[in-house]
Design a protein around this motif. Structure first.
Motif, PDB file in Angstrom:
ATOM      1  N   VAL A 195      -4.880   6.351  -2.049  1.00  0.00           N
ATOM      2  CA  VAL A 195      -4.077   5.219  -1.585  1.00  0.00           C
ATOM      3  C   VAL A 195      -4.033   4.227  -2.726  1.00  0.00           C
ATOM      4  CG1 VAL A 195      -3.975   3.249  -0.028  1.00  0.00           C
ATOM      5  CG2 VAL A 195      -4.581   5.494   0.867  1.00  0.00           C
ATOM      6  N   ASP A 196      -2.830   3.830  -3.105  1.00  0.00           N
ATOM      7  CA  ASP A 196      -2.692   2.810  -4.144  1.00  0.00           C
ATOM      8  C   ASP A 196      -2.354   1.492  -3.489  1.00  0.00           C
ATOM      9  OD1 ASP A 196      -2.968   4.106  -6.795  1.00  0.00           O
ATOM     10  OD2 ASP A 196      -1.436   5.423  -5.941  1.00  0.00           O
ATOM     11  N   LEU A 197      -3.104   0.486  -3.891  1.00  0.00           N
ATOM     12  CA  LEU A 197      -2.919  -0.829  -3.312  1.00  0.00           C
ATOM     13  C   LEU A 197      -2.555  -1.775  -4.450  1.00  0.00           C
ATOM     14  CD1 LEU A 197      -3.284  -2.470  -0.711  1.00  0.00           C
ATOM     15  CD2 LEU A 197      -5.667  -2.726  -1.306  1.00  0.00           C
ATOM     16  N   CYS A 221      -6.984   0.105  -6.539  1.00  0.00           N
ATOM     17  CA  CYS A 221      -6.569  -1.249  -6.232  1.00  0.00           C
ATOM     18  C   CYS A 221      -6.250  -1.990  -7.527  1.00  0.00           C
ATOM     19  CB  CYS A 221      -7.728  -1.916  -5.493  1.00  0.00           C
ATOM     20  SG  CYS A 221      -7.438  -3.598  -5.104  1.00  0.00           S
ATOM     21  N   LEU A 259      -2.867  -2.226   4.490  1.00  0.00           N
ATOM     22  CA  LEU A 259      -3.471  -0.920   4.785  1.00  0.00           C
ATOM     23  C   LEU A 259      -3.270  -0.561   6.259  1.00  0.00           C
ATOM     24  CD1 LEU A 259      -6.828  -1.203   2.786  1.00  0.00           C
ATOM     25  CD2 LEU A 259      -4.858   0.199   2.197  1.00  0.00           C
ATOM     26  N   LEU A 281      -9.415   5.120  -3.012  1.00  0.00           N
ATOM     27  CA  LEU A 281      -8.630   3.885  -2.938  1.00  0.00           C
ATOM     28  C   LEU A 281      -8.538   3.303  -4.342  1.00  0.00           C
ATOM     29  CD1 LEU A 281      -7.245   1.635  -1.205  1.00  0.00           C
ATOM     30  CD2 LEU A 281      -9.479   0.548  -1.065  1.00  0.00           C
ATOM     31  N   ALA A 312       0.846  -1.196   0.000  1.00  0.00           N
ATOM     32  CA  ALA A 312       0.000   0.000   0.000  1.00  0.00           C
ATOM     33  C   ALA A 312       0.877   1.241   0.000  1.00  0.00           C
ATOM     34  CB  ALA A 312      -0.914  -0.004   1.221  1.00  0.00           C
ATOM     35  N   ARG A 363     -11.464  -3.883  -4.019  1.00  0.00           N
ATOM     36  CA  ARG A 363     -11.562  -2.501  -3.534  1.00  0.00           C
ATOM     37  C   ARG A 363     -12.867  -2.308  -2.752  1.00  0.00           C
ATOM     38  NH1 ARG A 363     -12.151   0.793  -8.215  1.00  0.00           N
ATOM     39  NH2 ARG A 363     -14.350   0.819  -7.704  1.00  0.00           N
ATOM     40  N   LEU A 380     -13.045  -1.082   1.238  1.00  0.00           N
ATOM     41  CA  LEU A 380     -13.490   0.292   1.549  1.00  0.00           C
ATOM     42  C   LEU A 380     -14.307   0.413   2.834  1.00  0.00           C
ATOM     43  CD1 LEU A 380     -14.297   1.944  -1.890  1.00  0.00           C
ATOM     44  CD2 LEU A 380     -12.804   2.840  -0.108  1.00  0.00           C
ATOM     45  N   VAL A 405     -12.674   7.010   4.862  1.00  0.00           N
ATOM     46  CA  VAL A 405     -12.215   7.750   3.674  1.00  0.00           C
ATOM     47  C   VAL A 405     -12.430   9.253   3.814  1.00  0.00           C
ATOM     48  CG1 VAL A 405     -12.338   5.901   1.981  1.00  0.00           C
ATOM     49  CG2 VAL A 405     -14.401   7.176   2.541  1.00  0.00           C
TER      50      VAL A 405
END
Lengths: 263, 246
Positions: free
Chosen positions: B121-123, B75, B146, B73, B54, B104, B108, B113
């Protein structure tokens, strides 16, 4: 994205649902009125157009010859693709299918595939070499909510309307004969989507309700009432109690829908 | 092609890998294994080997994807070309695209959020080896990543599947069972809130069988949840020890 006007509207929707009402005068478990017209595209082997409220979806079926997958040499192939055409909504943009379109296609695909609706063994021409491929193309023409159910109903209707060319095998070569026969179907899955707004479950969410709802669940039922596919969507959650409530609601809705559809 | 086994459950009631119908595969979790990620986790769930990293919360790029009132988010679920018996093209398939979305959606509900406006946020989830149930194992690892990134959460999200093999409801199907078996029901779950955040199904089940399957999957989730919490604590135990040694 959410202008002041829509925010006011969203509050209205939430308030109505709180009082077990909906902005279009439906009850929480009411399905919108729908009409289906089959055979609207003559150049396609099968087609159907559905109006569900103002949602409009056209499904065209093309049947072509092709090679089977190596692990299923005796079975024909079905593929489902969905296009959210830009003219259907200001939120749709041109380009290759995005996540929403891919999810839609895969939910419809799963309902048809897992119910074994198409008798794929009968689509085999020469085992391991040649089979029929059934292309199911979903074309969303107007987005007014619940694209999943509308597309699923239109897809099955279009399959029921599909004609296969008659053929003969002469020396391992296929020779097309005159006339057509119907696509062999074994099941007719009915898909029902339940939305969740502030812990209330609603059947067949409309576009504005989709903007408020935090999650949805789509369930497909076979002819004999078994569950054959399911998908939860949206950024919210269901408690285990809500899952079984949604299940019961979807089940009874699917039964009445099946009667209306005369499947 | 391998010969398909005819029976998935033998006379003793054991499955191909010797498990009982309601038994999980061994699950191993490690937190904080990628130095460059803000949070990361690695899971071995049976033969599944999956990495999750993450990045964020950080400024969202491109800017037009920013949301003034919340964090976004993103994903990406991706399978390595060598993760399956026949090489998988590295280009994202439709299945991977769909799974990125449902994963995703499953994660969530645990995040606040609205506390991180304009950020992203990049997952990134990389499946190094797949053996059935990768989406569930990915969610279990991703939720830890996360948490490791320091994001406040309502609860950890844990996922596990149940399905039907040889006419019996069974927990945590591996690839062969999933392919030959009659149905598969992946479930993601927040134990403290009794909330189901991912629910899918394919195959055929009666409503009663479905009920049994989802209950069994949730029991499986609860068992993995304990391993998940332990993995998160272990990371800080190690840090504590290092500090003492210094």
């Amino acid at each position: 994205m959410s202008s002041l006007l829509t925010r006011v509207k969203l509050k209205q929707i939430e308030k109505a649902i709180e009082e077990e009402k909906r902005i279009d005068q439906r009850t929480l478990s009411d399905y919108r009125i729908f009409t289906i017209e089959q055979g609207v595209i003559q150049k396609a082997e099968g087609s159907a157009k559905i109006f569900l409220g103002k949602t409009e979806v056209l499904v065209g079926i093309k049947v072509e010859k092709g090679t089977p997958y190596p692990d299923t040499p005796n079975n024909g192939v079905m593929t489902v693709n969905a296009e959210l055409v830009p003219l259907a909504s200001s939120k749709f943009e041109p380009g290759p299918p995005g996540e929403q379109a891919i999810e839609l296609a895969r939910i419809v695909d799963r309902g048809i595939r897992e119910s074994e609706a198409i008798d794929t063994e009968k689509l085999c021409i020469v085992p391991g070499k040649q089979v029929f491929i059934v292309f199911v193309d979903i074309y969303v023409l107007n987005h007014d909510g619940n694209l999943i159910d509308a597309s699923a109903m239109a897809a099955v209707s279009a399959l029921m309307n599909t004609k296969m060319p008659n053929y003969e095998i002469v020396d391992d070569e296929i020779v097309i004969k005159q006339g057509y026969s119907p696509l062999p179907l074994k099941d007719h899955p009915v898909t029902v989507t339940i939305g969740k707004i502030n812990d209330k479950l609603i059947v067949d969410p409309g576009l504005e309700e989709e903007e408020v709802m935090d999650s949805r669940i789509s369930i497909a039922f076979t002819d004999d009432g078994r569950i054959c596919a399911m998908q939860k969507g949206g950024s919210g959650y269901f408690t285990t109690k809500q899952v079984s409530e949604a299940m019961k609601l979807a089940q009874s809705t699917a039964e009445t829908q099946r009667k209306k559809l005369k499947w | 092609m391998n010969e398909k086994p005819k029976k998935l459950i033998n006379k003793k009631g054991l499955r191909l890998d010797g498990r009982k119908p309601d038994e999980l595969r061994p699950v191993k979790l490690k937190v904080g294994i990628l130095p460059n990620a803000d949070g990361s986790a690695y899971i071995e769930h049976g033969k599944n080997k999956i990495l999750a990293g993450a990045f964020g919360p950080r400024e969202m790029h491109p800017k037009h994807l920013q949301r003034a009132d919340r964090m976004v988010l993103r994903c990406r679920y991706h399978m390595a070309p060598f993760s399956v018996p026949e090489r998988k093209s590295p280009a994202p398939s439709r299945r991977e695209n769909e799974l990125s979305k449902v994963i995703r959606d499953a994660l969530l509900p645990s995040l606040f959020v609205e506390n991180y406006p304009r950020t992203g946020v990049d997952l990134y989830i990389e499946v190094l080896q797949a053996d059935g149930g990768t989406r569930c194992a990915s969610i279990t690892a991703a939720s830890l990543a996360l948490a490791d990134a320091g994001l406040p959460m309502r609860d950890l999200i844990v996922a596990c599947a149940a399905g039907k093999v040889d006419n019996k409801i069974a927990l945590d199907l591996m690839d062969t069972e999933d392919k030959i078996g009659a149905a598969d029901v992946p479930v993601a779950y927040m134990p403290n809130l009794n909330a189901v955040t991912l629910l899918q199904m394919d195959g055929k089940l009666s409503p009663k069988e479905f009920d049994e399957a989802i209950k069994m999957a949730i029991e499986g989730c609860k068992k993995i949840y304990d391993i998940q919490k332990e993995a998160l604590k272990t990371k800080y135990k190690i840090i504590e020890q290092e500090e003492v040694e210094e």
